[in-house]
Design an enzyme around this catalytic site. Structure first.
Site, PDB file in Angstrom:
ATOM      1  N   ASP A  24       0.857  -1.186   0.000  1.00  0.00           N
ATOM      2  CA  ASP A  24       0.000   0.000   0.000  1.00  0.00           C
ATOM      3  C   ASP A  24       0.893   1.235   0.000  1.00  0.00           C
ATOM      4  O   ASP A  24       1.733   1.405   0.884  1.00  0.00           O
ATOM      5  CB  ASP A  24      -0.891  -0.030   1.248  1.00  0.00           C
ATOM      6  CG  ASP A  24      -1.701   1.241   1.435  1.00  0.00           C
ATOM      7  OD1 ASP A  24      -1.872   1.988   0.455  1.00  0.00           O
ATOM      8  OD2 ASP A  24      -2.155   1.481   2.572  1.00  0.00           O
ATOM      9  N   ASN A  26      -0.512   4.512  -0.410  1.00  0.00           N
ATOM     10  CA  ASN A  26      -1.243   5.749  -0.080  1.00  0.00           C
ATOM     11  C   ASN A  26      -2.006   5.681   1.240  1.00  0.00           C
ATOM     12  O   ASN A  26      -2.811   6.565   1.539  1.00  0.00           O
ATOM     13  CB  ASN A  26      -2.189   6.134  -1.218  1.00  0.00           C
ATOM     14  CG  ASN A  26      -3.245   5.062  -1.494  1.00  0.00           C
ATOM     15  OD1 ASN A  26      -3.310   4.043  -0.795  1.00  0.00           O
ATOM     16  ND2 ASN A  26      -4.065   5.286  -2.508  1.00  0.00           N
ATOM     17  N   ASP A  28      -4.379   3.632   2.466  1.00  0.00           N
ATOM     18  CA  ASP A  28      -5.803   3.297   2.547  1.00  0.00           C
ATOM     19  C   ASP A  28      -6.031   1.838   2.953  1.00  0.00           C
ATOM     20  O   ASP A  28      -7.168   1.365   2.968  1.00  0.00           O
ATOM     21  CB  ASP A  28      -6.524   3.607   1.239  1.00  0.00           C
ATOM     22  CG  ASP A  28      -6.049   2.741   0.067  1.00  0.00           C
ATOM     23  OD1 ASP A  28      -5.114   1.931   0.253  1.00  0.00           O
ATOM     24  OD2 ASP A  28      -6.613   2.885  -1.038  1.00  0.00           O
ATOM     25  N   ASP A  32      -1.575  -1.279  -4.097  1.00  0.00           N
ATOM     26  CA  ASP A  32      -1.829  -0.518  -5.322  1.00  0.00           C
ATOM     27  C   ASP A  32      -0.640  -0.621  -6.269  1.00  0.00           C
ATOM     28  O   ASP A  32       0.396  -1.216  -5.945  1.00  0.00           O
ATOM     29  CB  ASP A  32      -2.144   0.938  -4.993  1.00  0.00           C
ATOM     30  CG  ASP A  32      -1.154   1.553  -4.015  1.00  0.00           C
ATOM     31  OD1 ASP A  32       0.058   1.430  -4.262  1.00  0.00           O
ATOM     32  OD2 ASP A  32      -1.588   2.133  -3.002  1.00  0.00           O
ATOM     33  N   ASP A 203      -8.411 -16.163 -16.897  1.00  0.00           N
ATOM     34  CA  ASP A 203      -9.213 -16.770 -15.844  1.00  0.00           C
ATOM     35  C   ASP A 203     -10.267 -17.695 -16.451  1.00  0.00           C
ATOM     36  O   ASP A 203     -10.851 -17.384 -17.498  1.00  0.00           O
ATOM     37  CB  ASP A 203      -9.898 -15.652 -15.035  1.00  0.00           C
ATOM     38  CG  ASP A 203     -10.615 -16.153 -13.815  1.00  0.00           C
ATOM     39  OD1 ASP A 203      -9.949 -16.649 -12.895  1.00  0.00           O
ATOM     40  OD2 ASP A 203     -11.860 -16.048 -13.785  1.00  0.00           O
ATOM     41  N   GLU A 268      -6.129 -20.711 -17.183  1.00  0.00           N
ATOM     42  CA  GLU A 268      -6.533 -21.489 -16.016  1.00  0.00           C
ATOM     43  C   GLU A 268      -7.640 -22.450 -16.427  1.00  0.00           C
ATOM     44  O   GLU A 268      -8.722 -22.022 -16.851  1.00  0.00           O
ATOM     45  CB  GLU A 268      -7.050 -20.562 -14.915  1.00  0.00           C
ATOM     46  CG  GLU A 268      -7.606 -21.319 -13.712  1.00  0.00           C
ATOM     47  CD  GLU A 268      -8.527 -20.478 -12.853  1.00  0.00           C
ATOM     48  OE1 GLU A 268      -8.466 -20.606 -11.624  1.00  0.00           O
ATOM     49  OE2 GLU A 268      -9.335 -19.682 -13.412  1.00  0.00           O
TER      50      GLU A 268
END
Length: 546
Positions: A24, A26, A28, A32, A203, A268
């Site tokens: 992280d 930032n 929060d 990110d 996926d 996958e």
């Protein structure tokens, strides 16, 4: 970035990053793109070839990004397209390829396509999703279940029809029988290829097409089917997925990829059985997927017979048609393997090293999941800490996927493990903090140091990069196979238990430096608890059980 050969992915090692849980930047509490970019030096230091980013695209996050509402933009949780461009640039500077997850079988119900599709039965996108009338009694069109529980059909009051969803009700399935849907997906692929990505992880790649007659699936007449926790696992999904129409569309996808240099697709294959046959078909002949993987090595099974079966079954089906697998032991959907296989070892770190050596000795491409290089274990979570929908639905028999998705731990003593200055979206617990990067980075005896050593060894070994596999005839719990032949070949031997094992090699030999917990006594190789040895110049038939 220097030019690379088009088949760079053969034998490569890919490092999977789960963006919400990597770093992280930032404050929060969620990872990110800037955080990932700032930590790429760690990834590059391992000696891997590429990173795979789990979904980062615009999404309401009801399934943590696997419910996409805009396929051409970055979710604000993770940053911006400019942040993504900077990540690609930095990765390429470090010699890392970038692979992004693509979820094409279904979208979010908040995607503009679905909002238009559900608005009426005669709009331009009315046939972009799988719609069906109720039966004469008002019930669902057939007995297909959702992976996440309940029926795979959801009633929509606007159209007065059911729509298909193989996962959450908020994840409606796209209708790939509609050529316009196929064309749009191919256009999305080109959008990201033009932006510089080196490949896609696809996926649920065998879910794209369904049986247009909506026939019921037969029951899965196996022990796994009869004893399944989820109704989904009680069916043999011959009509709801892995349809023959999938293959021509995979060819269209490959044609799109081949417009670009040195790009690849890994799919996958979501299947509880016959996965190797599907993987072989989908990667054969160089005109569909570049490679594929299944969940077979992501199970609780930890035996010589199981690993031998997985590898042999794939190559028996695919060798003559140039098919290619991607093997992994952990990912964002399963219990971390050090915890999953804990009963087979008295020492988690010894098990972690053995798993690294075994995985990185397999013929094929390899995928490592973030934290695997630390010997990270599964996080035990209380019910009130869960956010994963299937974990909440099937608790406590199935605890979901949150336990393997908790944040990467960078600093053992820092609050939240150095992942964030704020309370993270999933907790960092002391058991996981104990495996932090800063505790292992300069320790030559750490699991992290061993991963770096084994990754470097794999890359320097022609046998491990390209040698054909031959299995030794050895009893449990010893797994043995050779990669390559003659003086350049490599014999790989693994004691998959905590009880010592002895093997005779028929000659004196010297295990390679990456071997652990083993010793030679004349012509006898002694493997201690979870010991393993890699030995040059010996064949699979040169080793016998004592």
């Amino acid at each position: 970035m220097a030019e690379t050969k088009s088949d760079w992915w053969r034998g490569a090692v890919i490092y999977q990053i789960y963006p919400r849980s990597f770093q992280d930047s930032n404050g929060d509490g969620m990872g990110d793109l800037k955080g990932i970019t700032g930590r790429l030096d760690h990834v590059a230091s391992l000696g891997v070839d590429a990173i795979w980013l789990s979904p980062i695209f615009t999404s309401p996050m009801e399934d943590m990004g696997y419910d996409v509402s805009d396929y051409r933009d970055i979710d604000p949780t993770f940053g911006t397209l400019e942040d993504f461009d900077r990540l690609i640039a930095r990765a390429h500077e470090l010699g890392l390829k970038v692979i992004v997850d693509q979820v094409y079988s279904h979208s979010s119900d908040r995607h503009p396509w679905f909002e238009e599709s559900r608005s009426s039965r005669d709009n331009p996108k009315a046939d972009w999703y799988v719609w069906a009338d109720a039966d004469e009694d008002g019930f669902v069109p057939n007995h297909w279940p959702s992976v996440f529980g309940g029926s795979a059909w959801q009633w929509d009051t606007r159209r007065r029809q059911y729509y298909l969803h193989n996962f959450l009700t908020s994840q409606p399935d796209l209708n790939f029988h509609n050529r316009a849907v196929q064309d749009e997906i191919l256009d999305i692929m080109e959008f990201w290829l033009d932006r510089g990505v080196d490949g896609f992880r696809l996926d649920t790649v065998n879910y794209y097409f369904h049986d247009t007659r909506l026939r019921n699936n037969p029951p899965l007449m196996t022990a796994a089917g009869r004893n399944a926790v989820r109704p989904y696992d009680m069916q043999d999904h011959v009509y709801s997925k892995t349809r023959p129409e999938n293959v021509p569309f995979l060819r269209r996808m490959r044609e799109t990829m081949d417009k670009y240099d040195a790009r690849m697709m890994v799919g996958e294959v979501g299947e509880s059985h016959k996965a190797n046959a599907i993987m072989a078909e989908y990667t054969a002949d160089g005109d569909k997927l570049h490679m594929a993987y299944s969940f077979e090595m992501l199970s609780d099974q930890f035996s010589a017979a199981h690993f031998r079966k997985c590898v042999k079954a794939f190559y028996d089906a695919a060798r003559d048609r140039n098919g290619w697998p991607c093997w992994s032991f952990s990912n964002h959907d399963v219990i971390r393997h050090v915890s999953r296989w804990a009963r087979h070892s008295d020492d988690p770190d010894a098990l972690a090293r053995q798993a690294a050596a075994l995985l990185l000795s397999l013929e094929g491409t390899i995928c490592l999941y973030q934290g695997e290089e630390l010997g990270q274990t599964e996080t035990e979570l209380a019910f009130e800490e869960l956010v994963d929908p299937p974990g909440i639905t099937f608790w406590p028999e199935y605890k979901g996927r949150d336990g393997c998705r908790t944040p990467m731990v960078w600093q053992a003593q820092a609050e939240h493990g150095g992942f964030s200055d704020a309370k993270p979206w999933l907790p960092v617990k002391p058991e996981q903090a104990a495996h932090a990067v800063d505790r292992q980075d300069d320790d030559p005896n750490s699991v992290l140091a061993y991963y770096r050593e084994m990754l470097a060894y794999r890359k320097s070994s022609d046998a491990l990069m390209s040698g054909v596999t031959s299995f030794a005839d050895l009893p449990e719990p010893v797994l043995g196979f050779a990669r390559g032949e003659g003086a350049d070949g490599l014999l790989c031997l693994f004691n998959l238990s905590s009880a010592p094992q002895a093997l005779t090699l028929g000659q004196k030999a010297t295990p390679e430096p990456v071997s652990r917990n083993c010793e030679m006594a004349g012509e006898i190789l002694k493997l201690g608890a979870n010991g393993f040895a890699l030995i040059k110049g010996l064949s699979a038939d040169s080793v016998k059980a004592e």
